[in-house]
Design a protein around this motif. Structure first.
Motif, short mmCIF file in Angstrom:
data_model
loop_
_atom_site.label_atom_id
_atom_site.label_comp_id
_atom_site.label_asym_id
_atom_site.label_seq_id
_atom_site.Cartn_x
_atom_site.Cartn_y
_atom_site.Cartn_z
N PHE A 37 0.85 -1.17 0.00
CA PHE A 37 0.00 0.00 0.00
C PHE A 37 0.90 1.23 0.00
CE2 PHE A 37 -4.20 -1.76 0.90
CZ PHE A 37 -3.89 -3.02 1.37
N GLN A 39 0.71 5.69 0.86
CA GLN A 39 -0.07 6.83 1.30
C GLN A 39 0.76 8.09 1.14
OE1 GLN A 39 -1.79 6.56 5.25
NE2 GLN A 39 -3.41 7.99 4.66
N LYS A 43 -3.60 12.33 1.27
CA LYS A 43 -4.37 11.39 0.44
C LYS A 43 -4.68 10.12 1.22
CE LYS A 43 -2.68 12.91 -4.09
NZ LYS A 43 -2.12 12.47 -5.38
N GLU A 44 -5.68 9.42 0.75
CA GLU A 44 -6.03 8.15 1.38
C GLU A 44 -5.01 7.08 1.00
OE1 GLU A 44 -10.90 8.68 1.65
OE2 GLU A 44 -10.01 7.02 0.52
N ARG A 45 -4.95 6.07 1.85
CA ARG A 45 -4.08 4.93 1.55
C ARG A 45 -4.59 4.22 0.30
NH1 ARG A 45 -3.74 0.16 5.84
NH2 ARG A 45 -5.77 -0.27 4.89
N GLU A 46 -3.67 3.83 -0.55
CA GLU A 46 -4.02 3.19 -1.83
C GLU A 46 -3.36 1.83 -1.92
OE1 GLU A 46 -3.30 4.08 -6.62
OE2 GLU A 46 -2.08 5.07 -5.11
N ALA A 61 -2.71 -2.03 -8.99
CA ALA A 61 -3.54 -0.87 -9.22
C ALA A 61 -3.32 -0.40 -10.66
CB ALA A 61 -3.17 0.25 -8.25
#
Length: 125
Positions: A37, A39, A43-46, A61
């Protein structure tokens, strides 16, 4: 102590490469799906990528497909994230997580048993 330890982050120019490592300490990764992941500030964690315990299933992703490659070496108890063609928007703290149960979409965990402390990746000229 049971933990994951990330390494390999740093400062790189756009277009450059880095290889992140996620090493397990105190337990074996053999039975865990591993996810990366990231971050970025504000921003939100991706979710970036994941790999199943067997290594057969991987997911990425859309933003990193074709540029990042996840792999694992169970003999070394380590999972890698090879990041090529890095862009400024890849700048973030990267974390790895280990999930043993309730795996979805082949390798993403619905909950994680262990997390690393994160490693900073900065892409800038």
């Amino acid at each position: 102590q049971l933990q994951l330890v990330e390494s390999g982050g740093g400062l790189v120019q756009p277009g450059g490469s880095l290889r992140l490592s996620c090493a397990a300490s105190g337990f074996t990764l053999d039975y865990y799906a591993i996810s990366w992941f990231r971050q970025a500030p504000g921003k939100e964690r991706e979710g970036v990528s994941c790999i199943s315990s067997s290594g057969v299933s991987t997911n990425y992703a859309d933003s990193v497909k074709g540029r990042f490659t996840i792999s694992r070496d169970n003999a070394k108890n380590t999972v890698y994230l090879q990041m090529n063609s890095l862009r400024p928007e890849d700048t973030a703290v990267y974390y790895c997580g280990a999930a043993q149960n309730r795996i979805i979409a082949g390798c993403w965990g619905s909950e994680y048993d262990y997390w690393g402390q994160g490693t900073q990746v900065t892409v800038s000229s």
